[in-house]
Structures are given as structure tokens and as C-alpha cells.
Design a protein around this motif. Structure first.
Motif, mmCIF file in Angstrom:
data_model
loop_
_atom_site.group_PDB
_atom_site.id
_atom_site.type_symbol
_atom_site.label_atom_id
_atom_site.label_comp_id
_atom_site.label_asym_id
_atom_site.label_seq_id
_atom_site.Cartn_x
_atom_site.Cartn_y
_atom_site.Cartn_z
ATOM 1 N N GLY A 1 43.073 13.721 37.564
ATOM 2 C CA GLY A 1 42.338 12.454 37.649
ATOM 3 C C GLY A 1 42.376 11.624 36.396
ATOM 4 O O GLY A 1 41.722 10.602 36.305
ATOM 5 N N LYS A 2 43.147 12.102 35.412
ATOM 6 C CA LYS A 2 43.088 11.417 34.130
ATOM 7 C C LYS A 2 44.117 10.314 33.949
ATOM 8 O O LYS A 2 44.062 9.555 33.013
ATOM 9 C CB LYS A 2 43.228 12.438 32.998
ATOM 10 C CG LYS A 2 42.031 13.377 32.906
ATOM 11 C CD LYS A 2 42.099 14.269 31.692
ATOM 12 C CE LYS A 2 43.217 15.296 31.850
ATOM 13 N NZ LYS A 2 43.271 16.226 30.714
ATOM 14 N N ALA A 3 45.119 10.280 34.834
ATOM 15 C CA ALA A 3 46.180 9.285 34.669
ATOM 16 C C ALA A 3 45.628 7.877 34.818
ATOM 17 O O ALA A 3 44.809 7.617 35.703
ATOM 18 C CB ALA A 3 47.277 9.520 35.691
ATOM 19 N N ASN A 4 46.047 6.989 33.967
ATOM 20 C CA ASN A 4 45.650 5.591 34.087
ATOM 21 C C ASN A 4 46.232 5.055 35.391
ATOM 22 O O ASN A 4 47.449 5.015 35.568
ATOM 23 C CB ASN A 4 46.199 4.803 32.887
ATOM 24 C CG ASN A 4 45.832 3.347 32.954
ATOM 25 O OD1 ASN A 4 45.918 2.714 34.012
ATOM 26 N ND2 ASN A 4 45.414 2.806 31.829
ATOM 27 N N PRO A 5 45.376 4.667 36.330
ATOM 28 C CA PRO A 5 45.869 4.315 37.666
ATOM 29 C C PRO A 5 46.819 3.123 37.689
ATOM 30 O O PRO A 5 47.766 3.108 38.464
ATOM 31 C CB PRO A 5 44.592 4.029 38.460
ATOM 32 C CG PRO A 5 43.502 3.892 37.466
ATOM 33 C CD PRO A 5 43.913 4.611 36.225
ATOM 34 N N VAL A 6 46.592 2.162 36.835
ATOM 35 C CA VAL A 6 47.458 0.971 36.820
ATOM 36 C C VAL A 6 48.868 1.352 36.377
ATOM 37 O O VAL A 6 49.871 1.007 37.010
ATOM 38 C CB VAL A 6 46.863 -0.118 35.897
ATOM 39 C CG1 VAL A 6 47.770 -1.344 35.858
ATOM 40 C CG2 VAL A 6 45.453 -0.503 36.373
ATOM 41 N N LEU B 1 55.274 4.677 39.207
ATOM 42 C CA LEU B 1 55.604 5.283 40.503
ATOM 43 C C LEU B 1 56.421 4.319 41.356
ATOM 44 O O LEU B 1 57.450 4.685 41.947
ATOM 45 C CB LEU B 1 54.313 5.696 41.218
ATOM 46 C CG LEU B 1 54.476 6.359 42.584
ATOM 47 C CD1 LEU B 1 55.169 7.710 42.441
ATOM 48 C CD2 LEU B 1 53.116 6.546 43.269
ATOM 49 N N GLY B 2 55.955 3.058 41.399
ATOM 50 C CA GLY B 2 56.666 2.037 42.181
ATOM 51 C C GLY B 2 58.103 1.892 41.731
ATOM 52 O O GLY B 2 59.031 1.849 42.550
ATOM 53 N N LYS C 1 58.139 14.746 38.401
ATOM 54 C CA LYS C 1 57.946 16.075 38.962
ATOM 55 C C LYS C 1 57.476 15.984 40.420
ATOM 56 O O LYS C 1 57.983 16.667 41.304
ATOM 57 C CB LYS C 1 56.907 16.838 38.112
ATOM 58 C CG LYS C 1 56.704 18.274 38.611
ATOM 59 C CD LYS C 1 56.028 19.156 37.580
ATOM 60 C CE LYS C 1 56.088 20.620 37.980
ATOM 61 N NZ LYS C 1 55.506 20.887 39.293
ATOM 62 N N VAL C 2 56.505 15.078 40.665
ATOM 63 C CA VAL C 2 55.964 14.937 42.032
ATOM 64 C C VAL C 2 57.070 14.469 42.981
ATOM 65 O O VAL C 2 57.216 14.972 44.092
ATOM 66 C CB VAL C 2 54.759 13.968 42.048
ATOM 67 C CG1 VAL C 2 54.389 13.566 43.472
ATOM 68 C CG2 VAL C 2 53.550 14.622 41.367
ATOM 69 N N PHE D 1 52.045 9.695 47.098
ATOM 70 C CA PHE D 1 52.607 10.062 45.789
ATOM 71 C C PHE D 1 51.599 9.830 44.671
ATOM 72 O O PHE D 1 51.418 10.676 43.789
ATOM 73 C CB PHE D 1 53.897 9.279 45.509
ATOM 74 C CG PHE D 1 55.075 9.785 46.309
ATOM 75 C CD1 PHE D 1 55.718 10.967 45.923
ATOM 76 C CD2 PHE D 1 55.533 9.111 47.439
ATOM 77 C CE1 PHE D 1 56.796 11.451 46.664
ATOM 78 C CE2 PHE D 1 56.599 9.589 48.167
ATOM 79 C CZ PHE D 1 57.237 10.762 47.789
ATOM 80 N N ALA D 2 50.930 8.685 44.746
ATOM 81 C CA ALA D 2 49.942 8.356 43.708
ATOM 82 C C ALA D 2 48.854 9.435 43.671
ATOM 83 O O ALA D 2 48.465 9.903 42.602
ATOM 84 C CB ALA D 2 49.326 6.992 43.973
ATOM 85 N N GLY D 3 48.434 9.835 44.859
ATOM 86 C CA GLY D 3 47.405 10.881 44.953
ATOM 87 C C GLY D 3 47.870 12.179 44.321
ATOM 88 O O GLY D 3 47.104 12.838 43.595
ATOM 89 N N GLN D 4 49.139 12.521 44.599
ATOM 90 C CA GLN D 4 49.676 13.768 44.041
ATOM 91 C C GLN D 4 49.748 13.725 42.516
ATOM 92 O O GLN D 4 49.414 14.707 41.856
ATOM 93 C CB GLN D 4 51.085 14.036 44.618
ATOM 94 C CG GLN D 4 51.089 14.364 46.123
ATOM 95 C CD GLN D 4 50.289 15.621 46.454
ATOM 96 O OE1 GLN D 4 50.474 16.662 45.822
ATOM 97 N NE2 GLN D 4 49.396 15.505 47.423
ATOM 98 N N VAL D 5 50.159 12.586 41.994
ATOM 99 C CA VAL D 5 50.262 12.454 40.531
ATOM 100 C C VAL D 5 48.858 12.542 39.921
ATOM 101 O O VAL D 5 48.638 13.237 38.926
ATOM 102 C CB VAL D 5 50.943 11.128 40.119
ATOM 103 C CG1 VAL D 5 50.978 10.999 38.590
ATOM 104 C CG2 VAL D 5 52.346 11.061 40.697
ATOM 105 N N MET D 6 47.925 11.832 40.568
ATOM 106 C CA MET D 6 46.546 11.818 40.063
ATOM 107 C C MET D 6 45.994 13.232 40.044
ATOM 108 O O MET D 6 45.339 13.653 39.103
ATOM 109 C CB MET D 6 45.701 10.905 40.964
ATOM 110 C CG MET D 6 44.384 10.440 40.338
ATOM 111 S SD MET D 6 44.539 9.808 38.657
ATOM 112 C CE MET D 6 44.340 8.071 38.876
#
Lengths: 546, 145
Positions: free
Chosen positions: A528-533, A539-540, A495-496, A518-523
Motif C-alpha cells: 500500500g505504500k506505492a505512490n498511486p499517481v 504501469l500505463g 515483476k507484476v 495490475f495497479a491493485g497487484q502492485v499496490m
């Protein structure tokens, strides 16, 4: 008249008569404490800290240009007993002046002092904590001088037979001052009473006295002249403060005057065995003031030595002036004060039993030095160790968190980081917050097992510390469970990317830094709940999929 | 005030003259300094071996003003008291266990740490020579001890 004289005459008699006796009954150091001290020393000679120690020593020597300072400290600790030392008057700091007084502490004729048992207990505790020999029999003496804050014309103190003597204290210098382990000798610890409080006013033609403090119990701790620099002296004072707080014998508060340090400083050429003329410094209200006052005084004395004016260094009392960062002459000493000590006839000997001392030694808490060595053995850095052991409430919180299974380094990071920052902001102590050691351990575990992200963890911490509650409760209530479902994250990523075609174009044109955007937008989309790893991985893949 | 006499007599030095107490040895723990070599026969420790009192110094220490004439009058009286102690030094104490203090109270003489507010503070305040509510008024003192 004759009676008074008789009392006076008794002094030498008692010296003579008891000393042989006393030396034989002095209790050997308790094995428990000896062991601690040994283990402390065993950890000391490590290669790294020693070289730092050496380096700072060399630097200090260069600064002092062939001279060495000798510093000894007398510390008065006001005991946090409910009542005064020799009468039942309650003592509370800040009470209405002259409200907690009675015939005994006012020195009225015929009033008799009776020793508070708590004072003896505090003295024995501190004596043991300072690795001292405890005198099984000691006594009180009268120290006589005239001053308006001393109603009786004498202070009840201990002269030739203090309750504790020949001890030592171990400490670690702060890392930012070069670190290093030190051991300083304790000459003696004795019980005495405080005097009243004198108030001077520039405008008035008289002084005012408040005798609420008269008769409040003190322990005087006399150090050996083992310190060489301002920081060593300040750290010695700070360690005494930690010890009395750990033991609960005093609040150790310097601002209220519950812990007062009088410092003796002299300077001598390196290699000379005799001491130089010593100068006493008073009026320091914090350990950093002690540090600066001593370093100022050392350089003042060295300067006089180098200018051939060593005779200008006289035995005197100097006051530290915080505003000008200098010491000033308060009064010159005119010979030795003659206090005409003699045994206090109104008080019997203080006789201790081995059972009593054993009982107290069993009740002793783990002391700062033992804590530091234990934390050091957990693999924590010296900076961490010093921070945790500095405040026994913090140390206790840390220990409890570990008891609930938390990892030492992680718990330490939380306490030193977010928790310490919060406490500093809110001016609270760790046990005044709603956070419990159990919840901190739960928080650490929840991050570790991936239930929540570290970022969410920080948010939950703020919630817990301010409002209380449980980690699980906050997670459920706020729906904070980490999104670790790849499909859910993938949907958000898609979506992002779809919403930001411009940035996608730029990214694919080589501006790969935009992955962060992009990572910021998804987060943000995931609250803030998405597992960052997982997020970054998906995303990559998506960004680079052509 | 006269306790100051103790300091005029250099007996404080006795404190440094410790020697092991042998169970068999005669232990003369009351002995004038002048003869403090070894076991002294009681006879040698008579009156007169103590230093005479220094009246002007005693008076100064006790914050008492004495005219030279008064000092002269007091001197023999106080010297007499000091001499009594000279006599005491002759007492045979061979079989006496040394004690830290006279009249040692056996058992506990300690007090529980329980507060008790003294009720008649008014009387105490009344007895204060110069009172400036709520402080006691004293002559101006600054930076002295």
C-alpha cells in the motif's frame, strides 16, 4: 395567620414599587453579543438558502391547507451545580433514593433557604447567551400548589421579575430539512427549583416519591410563539441544548431529564391574527420526538378545523406516545391554575453589579451561532458547518487542528468521515480518544507532502485514534513511508507484469479495464505504500509499450 | 394558607398599572384598585375599599375543610386582617424609596457551591409519615399535577 396574609398582600406592593425602578436599571445588551448577532444576520440573506427556505415554506403551506401552526416552548434546564439551589445537599443523578435530602429541601419548619451563587452565574451566562436583558435586581416568589413531589407545598420560582428577559436565539435548520436561518424570540429566563420524582406503578395501590431532585436548580426558558413547524421547534430545542452545553451550565441530557421541553401548539387560518386554542404537549424524550409530536398535533388540529369541529380543540395537556406516534389527552385544563404567587419572604433580592456581569460576559465561550458563521466564512458547506458546531468538543478539536496549520476542508473531511465513523462505532466522544488535534494536522500534512498515501493515512488514523502515538512514530515503526522512487515502482510493476502473462495478453487484446487489476497487484506488493499517481503512470506506460 | 387572600383581592392587576415615576410626583404605590386613577389623597384609600375575603375559596386553596358555620365564624376575623391593609394604604410614602422586598439584606447573601451532606437523615426519614424504604409512600397519583 395574619403573618401569612401579610406575605400574600406584599405581592402587589412589590410589583408596583419596583417595576419603575427595574426598567430603568435593565442593562443594555452587551455590545460584544450584539455584534455577533449582527454579523450573523449579515450573512443570512444569501440567495441560495433563501430560495430553499421559500420552497420549504411553500411546501409546508400546501400541506397545512390554509392553516398555520403557532408553537411556543417552555424549556427546563437542570443546572450542573454540585449542590442544590437553596441548600448544600449534593445532587447526583442516580443516587440512592431519598439519600441527598436535608431539612431545607424537605420543607421542614424553620429551615431557611440560601441561594447557591453558581445558580445566579449560570442564569446570567444563559441570559447573555440568549441575548437577553439582565435584571440587575430580581427576586424569588412562591408558586403554590399541592402535589406529593413538592415537600414545601410551594416551589421557589421567579414570577414577575425574571433574571433575564427579551432575548432571541439564532439557528440554522438542517440541510436535509430544507435549511434556512431562523431567529426565535426568548420571552424570559428565570431561576427556580425542581420538584422530586414520582414513581407510579400499575400494580401498587400507592405512588412512590424520591426527593433527591427536590430543590435542584433549574432555569426555565420561555420562548415567544415564533415557531411554525415541528422541525423549527425541534431545532430550537437542539440549539438550547448546544448553548447550555457550550456554556457548561447543564449536561442538557434529555434522557436524564436535564433538559425538558413542554410545547404549546395552536392552529389558526392563515391571515388570522388571533391565536387558536393552544394545546400543551409533554413527554417527548428527544428532538425527533418533539418534531413528530408537533407535526402530528398540527395535523390533528387542522383536521378538526376542516371537519368543522374546531370546538373539539380544547385547552389541555396531551402526552406524546412514541409507540403509536400519537398524542393523547392527559388532562383537561379547568380554568387557569391559581398559584397564588407572592414574594418568597425567606430570600433577599438578587442584586447584580455591572462588574459581575462584565466579568461573566468576558468569560463567555464562543457560542454555536458565532461558530457557525465563522465556519461558514471559511468556505465550508452548511452541512459541514452544522456538523462541526453541533458538539463543542468536536468544534474545539477542529479549531485546534486548524491552529496547527491544517487546511479547514481537509480537517473537516477527516472529522466528519473516518473519525466520526469510529466515534459512532465505539460510542465515544472525540475527546475520549487518543487522537490529538496536533497529530491530525500532522497526518493531513504527511498526505499533502506525499510522505504517505491517503490510504495509508486512513490506516494510521485508526492506529492513532485507538492507541495514540504520533504520525511520525507510526510511519517509522510500520515502515509506511510512501514509495515515490520511480525506479522502485518500476521494478515492482515489471515483476507484476511478468507474473501475470495471461492478464497482460487480455489487456493487450483490448481489455484495458485490467489496468485496475495490475495497479491493485502492485499496490499489494508495495504493502500500500506505492505512490498511486506514479504507479499508474508507470504501469500505463509499461502496459501500452509494445 | 391565608396567603390565598391575596388572590381574592384583585390587587394583582396593579402590576399592569405602571406609570412613570416622576421625581416630583407624589407616589402612592400602595393604593386600592378601586381608586387607582391618579394621585389619590390618602384619605380615600381607607379601610373597606378592599374586597372582602371569600372564605370557601380560601379554604379550598389551602386544602382545609371548613363547615359553613366555621366559615362564617372566620370571615369577620379575616376581614379584619384585610382591613388592616386598607389602613396601611393610607400611609404617606412620598419620601420612601420603593423596594422589591422588605428587609433587603445588603451585601452578599449567596452560598458557595460546596456540598455538605446532612448527617441526620435518619431523623428525616423517621419524620416521614409513610415510608417504604427507600421511597416515601403517598396516595396513588397518576397523570395529574
Amino acid at each position: 395567620m395574619a403573618l401569612t396574609l401579610l406575605r400574600g398582600m406584599r405581592t402587589p406592593i412589590s410589583f408596583r414599587s419596583n417595576s419603575g425602578l427595574l426598567f430603568t436599571v435593565l442593562r443594555p445588551r452587551l455590545s460584544r453579543f450584539t455584534t455577533r448577532a449582527e454579523s450573523a444576520q449579515a450573512t443570512e440573506p444569501k440567495a441560495a438558502p433563501k430560495s430553499i427556505q421559500l420552497a420549504t415554506k411553500e411546501a409546508a403551506e400546501q400541506k397545512t391547507q390554509g392553516f398555520e401552526a403557532v408553537i411556543g416552548i417552555e424549556t427546563h434546564v437542570q443546572l450542573s451545580t454540585v449542590t442544590k439551589a437553596f441548600c448544600s445537599c449534593p445532587y447526583n443523578y442516580g443516587s440512592q433514593p431519598n439519600s441527598t435530602i436535608c431539612p431545607t429541601c424537605m420543607g421542614h419548619p424553620g429551615a431557611l433557604p440560601v441561594l447557591n451563587e453558581k445558580v445566579v452565574e449560570c442564569a446570567v451566562k444563559l441570559g447573555l447567551a440568549l441575548n437577553c436583558e439582565i435584571s440587575m435586581i430580581s427576586k424569588f416568589d412562591r408558586k403554590q400548589y399541592f402535589y406529593p413531589d413538592l415537600p414545601k407545598g410551594y416551589q421557589i420560582s421567579q414570577f414577575d421579575i425574571p433574571i433575564a428577559k427579551k432575548g432571541y436565539v439564532n439557528l440554522d435548520l438542517p440541510v436535509e430539512f430544507g435549511g434556512g436561518h431562523r431567529k426565535f424570540g426568548i420571552t424570559r429566563v428565570h431561576m427556580e427549583e425542581d420538584a422530586g420524582k414520582l414513581l407510579h406503578s400499575e400494580s401498587r395501590s400507592y405512588s412512590q416519591v424520591d426527593l433527591n431532585r427536590a430543590g435542584v436548580p433549574l432555569l426555565e426558558i420561555v420562548s415567544e410563539p415564533d415557531m411554525r413547524t415541528g422541525i423549527e421547534a425541534a431545532e430550537y430545542g437542539a440549539e438550547l441544548q448546544r448553548i447550555v452545553r457550550y456554556l457548561g451550565v447543564s449536561n442538557g441530557n434529555m434522557q436524564e431529564g436535564s433538559l425538558r421541553c413542554d410545547v404549546n401548539v395552536s392552529v389558526r387560518p392563515v391571515g388570522q391574527s388571533e391565536f387558536g386554542t393552544k394545546v400543551e404537549i409533554k413527554n417527548m424524550n428527544s428532538f425527533s420526538e418533539i418534531n413528530r409530536a408537533i407535526d402530528y398535533e398540527i395535523s390533528r388540529q387542522i383536521m378538526l378545523h376542516k371537519e368543522g369541529q374546531a370546538d373539539q380543540i380544547v385547552q389541555e395537556t396531551r402526552l406524546w406516545d412514541e409507540s403509536s406516534q400519537k398524542t393523547f389527552t392527559m388532562r383537561k385544563k379547568e380554568g387557569l391554575a391559581d398559584y397564588r404567587y407572592f414574594p418568597e419572604p425567606d430570600l433577599p433580592e438578587v442584586v447584580l453589579s455591572t462588574d459581575y456581569i462584565d466579568e461573566i460576559s468576558k468569560s463567555m465561550p464562543e457560542l454555536p451561532e458565532a461558530k457557525r458563521r465563522r465556519y461558514e466564512n471559511m468556505g465550508l458547506s452548511m452541512q459541514d458547518v452544522l456538523f462541526l458546531a453541533n458538539d463543542d468538543n468536536v468544534a474545539h478539536f477542529f479549531d485546534s487542528t486548524l491552529e496547527h496549520g491544517a487546511d479547514a476542508k481537509l480537517a473537516c473531511n477527516w472529522i466528519m468521515g473516518d473519525i466520526a465513523a469510529y466515534l459512532k462505532n465505539e460510542k465515544l466522544s472525540i475527546n475520549e480518544t487518543k487522537l490529538t488535534p496536533l497529530e491530525l494536522s500532522e497526518l493531513i500534512e504527511s498526505i499533502k507532502n506525499g510522505t504517505i498515501s491517503g490510504k495509508i493515512g486512513k490506516e494510521i488514523l485508526v492506529e492513532l485514534i485507538a492507541k495514540g502515538g504520533t504520525v511520525k512514530g507510526v510511519i517509522e515503526e510500520k515502515d509506511l513511508v510512501q514509495i515515490a522512487d520511480p525506479a522502485a515502482i518500476e521494478a515492482m510493476v515489471d515483476k507484476v507484469i511478468a507474473d501475470n502473462p495471461k492478464q497482460l495478453e487480455q489487456y493487450r487484446a483490448g481489455k484495458t479495464k485490467l489496468q485496475g487489476f495490475f495497479a491493485g497487484q502492485v499496490m499489494k506488493a508495495s504493502k500500500g505504500k506505492a505512490n498511486p499517481v506514479l504507479l499508474n503512470k508507470i504501469l500505463g506506460e509499461k502496459l501500452n509499450a509494445n | 394558607m391565608l396567603s390565598a387572600a391575596a388572590s381574592t383581592i384583585p390587587m394583582l392587576r396593579l402590576a399592569t398599572q405602571l406609570r412613570p415615576r416622576l421625581p416630583s410626583a407624589r407616589y402612592h404605590w400602595l393604593r386600592p384598585l378601586s381608586s387607582a386613577t391618579h394621585v389619590t389623597p390618602p384619605a380615600a384609600a381607607g379601610a373597606g375599599s378592599l374586597e372582602p375575603p371569600d372564605l370557601p375559596r380560601l379554604a379550598k386553596a389551602a386544602r382545609i375543610s371548613l363547615s359553613p358555620q366555621e366559615a362564617e365564624e372566620f370571615e369577620p376575623k379575616i376581614r379584619q386582617v384585610v382591613d388592616w391593609f386598607g389602613q396601611l394604604q393610607a400611609v404617606d410614602l412620598e419620601s420612601i424609596e420603593p423596594s422589591l422586598r422588605a428587609g433587603t439584606a445588603a451585601g452578599s447573601s449567596l452560598r458557595e457551591d460546596k456540598p455538605e451532606t446532612f448527617v441526620n437523615t435518619d431523623a428525616i426519614v423517621e419524620a416521614i409519615p409513610s415510608y417504604d424504604d427507600p421511597y416515601i409512600k403517598v396516595p396513588r397519583v397518576l397523570n395529574k399535577e
